[in-house]
Scaffold this motif. Structure first.
Motif, PDB file in Angstrom:
ATOM      1  N   PHE A  22       8.445  -6.484  -8.753  1.00 35.51           N
ATOM      2  CA  PHE A  22       8.758  -5.460  -8.072  1.00 35.51           C
ATOM      3  C   PHE A  22       8.331  -5.385  -6.578  1.00 35.51           C
ATOM      4  O   PHE A  22       9.025  -5.188  -5.590  1.00 35.51           O
ATOM      5  CB  PHE A  22       8.610  -3.875  -8.675  1.00 35.51           C
ATOM      6  CG  PHE A  22       9.299  -2.884  -7.830  1.00 35.51           C
ATOM      7  CD1 PHE A  22      10.621  -2.474  -7.608  1.00 35.51           C
ATOM      8  CD2 PHE A  22       8.503  -2.022  -7.067  1.00 35.51           C
ATOM      9  CE1 PHE A  22      11.163  -1.504  -6.705  1.00 35.51           C
ATOM     10  CE2 PHE A  22       8.854  -1.068  -6.134  1.00 35.51           C
ATOM     11  CZ  PHE A  22      10.396  -0.607  -6.059  1.00 35.51           C
ATOM     12  N   LEU A  23       7.002  -5.602  -6.503  1.00 38.00           N
ATOM     13  CA  LEU A  23       6.242  -5.630  -5.260  1.00 38.00           C
ATOM     14  C   LEU A  23       6.867  -6.770  -4.373  1.00 38.00           C
ATOM     15  O   LEU A  23       7.075  -6.659  -2.996  1.00 38.00           O
ATOM     16  CB  LEU A  23       4.825  -5.677  -5.388  1.00 38.00           C
ATOM     17  CG  LEU A  23       4.102  -4.414  -5.969  1.00 38.00           C
ATOM     18  CD1 LEU A  23       2.759  -4.815  -6.030  1.00 38.00           C
ATOM     19  CD2 LEU A  23       4.135  -3.248  -4.895  1.00 38.00           C
ATOM     20  N   THR A  24       6.933  -7.778  -5.065  1.00 35.85           N
ATOM     21  CA  THR A  24       7.522  -9.156  -4.334  1.00 35.85           C
ATOM     22  C   THR A  24       9.007  -8.692  -3.816  1.00 35.85           C
ATOM     23  O   THR A  24       9.240  -9.132  -2.810  1.00 35.85           O
ATOM     24  CB  THR A  24       7.783 -10.231  -5.429  1.00 35.85           C
ATOM     25  OG1 THR A  24       6.414 -10.613  -5.689  1.00 35.85           O
ATOM     26  CG2 THR A  24       8.314 -11.574  -4.663  1.00 35.85           C
ATOM     27  N   LEU A  25       9.866  -8.049  -4.641  1.00 38.02           N
ATOM     28  CA  LEU A  25      11.094  -7.792  -4.294  1.00 38.02           C
ATOM     29  C   LEU A  25      11.404  -6.788  -3.126  1.00 38.02           C
ATOM     30  O   LEU A  25      12.164  -7.109  -2.239  1.00 38.02           O
ATOM     31  CB  LEU A  25      11.807  -7.072  -5.575  1.00 38.02           C
ATOM     32  CG  LEU A  25      13.329  -6.812  -5.470  1.00 38.02           C
ATOM     33  CD1 LEU A  25      13.804  -8.155  -5.935  1.00 38.02           C
ATOM     34  CD2 LEU A  25      13.426  -6.086  -6.959  1.00 38.02           C
ATOM     35  N   ILE A  26      10.508  -5.824  -3.234  1.00 26.47           N
ATOM     36  CA  ILE A  26      10.503  -4.895  -2.210  1.00 26.47           C
ATOM     37  C   ILE A  26       9.868  -5.292  -0.627  1.00 26.47           C
ATOM     38  O   ILE A  26      10.419  -4.734   0.261  1.00 26.47           O
ATOM     39  CB  ILE A  26       9.997  -3.427  -2.734  1.00 26.47           C
ATOM     40  CG1 ILE A  26      10.601  -2.477  -1.866  1.00 26.47           C
ATOM     41  CG2 ILE A  26       8.560  -3.340  -2.561  1.00 26.47           C
ATOM     42  CD1 ILE A  26      12.116  -2.221  -1.879  1.00 26.47           C
ATOM     43  N   MET A  27       8.801  -5.905  -0.856  1.00 21.17           N
ATOM     44  CA  MET A  27       8.033  -6.411   0.080  1.00 21.17           C
ATOM     45  C   MET A  27       8.540  -7.462   1.113  1.00 21.17           C
ATOM     46  O   MET A  27       8.460  -7.427   2.235  1.00 21.17           O
ATOM     47  CB  MET A  27       6.633  -6.964  -0.047  1.00 21.17           C
ATOM     48  CG  MET A  27       5.663  -5.948  -0.625  1.00 21.17           C
ATOM     49  SD  MET A  27       5.181  -4.810   0.639  1.00 21.17           S
ATOM     50  CE  MET A  27       4.041  -5.836   1.620  1.00 21.17           C
ATOM     51  N   ILE A  28       9.429  -8.293   0.530  1.00 15.94           N
ATOM     52  CA  ILE A  28       9.961  -9.197   1.424  1.00 15.94           C
ATOM     53  C   ILE A  28      11.018  -8.622   2.529  1.00 15.94           C
ATOM     54  O   ILE A  28      11.100  -9.083   3.794  1.00 15.94           O
ATOM     55  CB  ILE A  28      10.965 -10.082   0.436  1.00 15.94           C
ATOM     56  CG1 ILE A  28      10.221 -11.176  -0.346  1.00 15.94           C
ATOM     57  CG2 ILE A  28      11.931 -11.143   1.582  1.00 15.94           C
ATOM     58  CD1 ILE A  28      10.771 -11.976  -1.213  1.00 15.94           C
TER      59      ILE A  28
END
Length: 578
Positions: A458-464
């Protein structure tokens, strides 16, 4: 007409071209199902149309650095007409350089690596190059020429890392949930670009939170220094609704009815509507900037030689600032470009399910590296794989013909730059949102059942999208994954597997995929080439062994529990003695 196209597709597929690009019907052992020559042509045009904005945008951003122009005063020459005239000349040079570098990189990637991915100087890296490294009008840490030297050397460093397989291996060892999240995050990133001021202009108009509603008219901007930020009357600009209804909804309706080239039709239809001047949706308003763009547009055909930016490199590698810029470019680009190429290959269905690598990865990364250095010779920031390639892939692009067509269109753009540089952002914005909605489907395959996999994904998904940078999203995901899963693993080892998270059986097992860190050409030279069939059997054996062990452990636990239950039953069922 349909029969004629079918015959053409069959004829091309049965030729050397069909076998080289592995078109369906070519007879190649690895032919790509569903690939058709005419479909590849359409996909290449679609990818180019979605990427064409970079011609003008990249030139505009990089020219803010001042290029090779020299400012004799300390006020950054903001009002110096001679300096500003030189900057305008640099901008025109950079239009040619951008189109030429994109043409070379896309053509080579399609021809040699057989991937349907377009390449061009990348957004984000160009802004870092212009505003952080060189600085506005040369106010940064190095000169424009020295920054090009850092980019030039970066390309050759990448070439070596790609040749020995390190870039490919770094992506392959990423946990599956993170890999899937990168692809989905790129989808959100694409959609965010499509909705922002560089696209439809729907979001990004609030100076407080920066993502509030936008789309106001020029007279409703907060100030001339803050364009696109709205003081009042959001979503009043007619170009927003032209992009939404014609470039967005109309395109989706065409896709619903399987109209070929729907995305491409939508982009060009909005562009054509936006070109006439006496309309409320014109791309050429009656302003000084609009007049300049329209004068350039009227030239139609022109060729601009590289008089300022061609071979302008200053190989001053003794400067510590140059090495600082080089290391930063390497750090960001190795995650950004590597992840983008991998995600595009997966989106096109070209990833090997066993090795988790994609076909032609070594050649693809070498082409990317070579193109970075060649772009530096032309005066541009690092060349990278473009996430807009997903538009062509969604149109059916599966082979390198798509990228070759994209490269050819960029080559034509060198001579027709006035036309191709005049595709407005609201023409491509709807297409980017549509493609983002297609790429987000990766989230279905992420392991949401175990929080140790779900949170990093989720962090990867939202940080991009929120950082406007693919590399930052990857960094956030990898670091959180290591911490969140590393601590429980350490506790398990120290406790002899007695302290285990309750839901640990639902975790995604992290394994290094089959295949060597070294690419195939090194394995062939050393005589250590391994059959992927053998690797698959070995993986199956390992999985079977783990499954048998798990079943055995569960059986033992059941037997142990049954004995305790029986013992308790016997204890409580003894006859009572009187």
């Amino acid at each position: 007409m349909v029969n004629a196209l079918d015959k053409l597709n069959a004829l091309i597929a049965d030729s050397f071209v069909g076998r080289w690009f592995k078109l369906e019907g070519s007879g190649h052992i690895k032919e790509r199902i569903g690939s058709r020559f005419t479909t590849e042509l359409r996909a290449g045009l679609t990818t180019w149309a979605a990427m064409a904005y970079i011609i003008s945008v990249n030139a505009s951003i990089l020219s803010d650095s001042g290029g090779t122009c020299e400012c004799p005063t300390d006020d950054l020459c903001i009002t110096d007409p001679t300096y500003l005239s030189c900057v305008e000349e640099v901008r025109k040079d950079l239009i040619t350089a951008t189109a030429a570098s994109a043409a070379l990189a896309s053509f080579l990637l399609g021809l040699l690596a057989n991937l349907p991915v377009g390449m061009a100087p990348g957004l984000g890296l160009n802004a870092y190059f212009a505003y952080s490294v060189v600085g506005f009008h040369g106010s940064g840490i190095v000169t424009y020429q020295e920054a090009l030297a850092a980019v030039f050397l970066e390309g050759w460093v990448f070439f070596f890392l790609s040749l020995v397989g390190l870039r490919q291996w770094l992506v392959r060892i990423m946990p599956q949930s993170l890999t899937l999240a990168v692809g989905a995050g790129i989808g959100l990133f694409i959609a965010f670009i499509g909705l922002s001021s560089s696209g439809l202009g729907i979001v990004g108009g609030d100076t407080t939170n920066f993502v509030g509603l936008g789309g106001c008219k020029a007279e409703d901007f907060v100030s001339d220094d803050l364009p696109n930020y709205c003081a009042r009357r959001v979503l009043q600009n007619p170009t927003v609704w032209l992009g939404v209804f014609v470039g967005g909804i109309f395109t989706v309706l065409m896709m619903l009815y399987r109209v070929r080239g729907a995305i491409l039709i939508g982009i060009f239809l909005v562009s054509i509507i936006s070109w006439p001047r006496p309309t409320s949706v014109t791309y050429f308003p009656h302003t000084e900037a609009g007049d300049q763009m329209f004068d350039f547009f009227k030239q139609v055909v022109t060729f601009r030689p590289l008089t300022h930016t061609g071979n302008a490199i200053d190989y001053n590698y003794r400067s510590g600032h140059v090495w600082y810029a080089l290391i930063t470019f390497l750090y960001v680009d190795i995650l950004d470009t590597t992840g983008t190429l991998y995600s595009m290959a997966k989106f096109a269905g070209l990833r090997d399910p066993v090795t988790l690598d994609f076909e032609g990865s070594t050649i693809a990364y070498c082409v990317d590296a070579f193109s970075i250095s060649m772009g530096a010779l032309m005066g541009t920031s690092p060349v990278t794989a473009f996430i807009e390639s997903a538009t062509g892939i969604s149109e059916g692009g599966k082979t390198g013909i798509t990228a070759i067509v994209t490269g050819f269109c960029f080559f034509i753009s060198i001579f027709f730059a006035p036309i191709f540089a005049s595709i407005p952002g609201w023409a491509t914005g709807g297409a980017l949102v549509i493609v983002g909605s297609l790429m987000i489907r990766n989230v279905r395959e992420i392991n949401w059942d175990y929080i140790g996999d779900a949170v990093p994904a989720f962090l990867t998904l939202i940080m991009i999208p929120l950082t406007y940078n693919i590399a930052y999203g990857v960094i956030a995901g990898v670091l959180s994954y290591v911490v969140i899963n590393g601590i429980p693993w350490l506790i398990m080892k120290l406790s002899g597997n007695r302290i285990v998270p309750p839901n640990y059986e639902n975790s995604e097992e992290w394994v290094i995929p089959p295949g060597s860190i070294f690419p195939g050409w090194i394995l062939k030279l050393t005589g250590r080439e391994v059959s992927y069939d053998d690797e698959q059997h070995a993986m199956d054996d390992r999985m079977d062994s783990r499954m048998d062990q798990r079943i055995s452990d569960e059986t033992s636990q059941v037997d142990h529990a049954s004995k305790h239950s029986l013992s308790d039953f016997e204890k409580h069922s003894r006859p009572v003695q009187v």
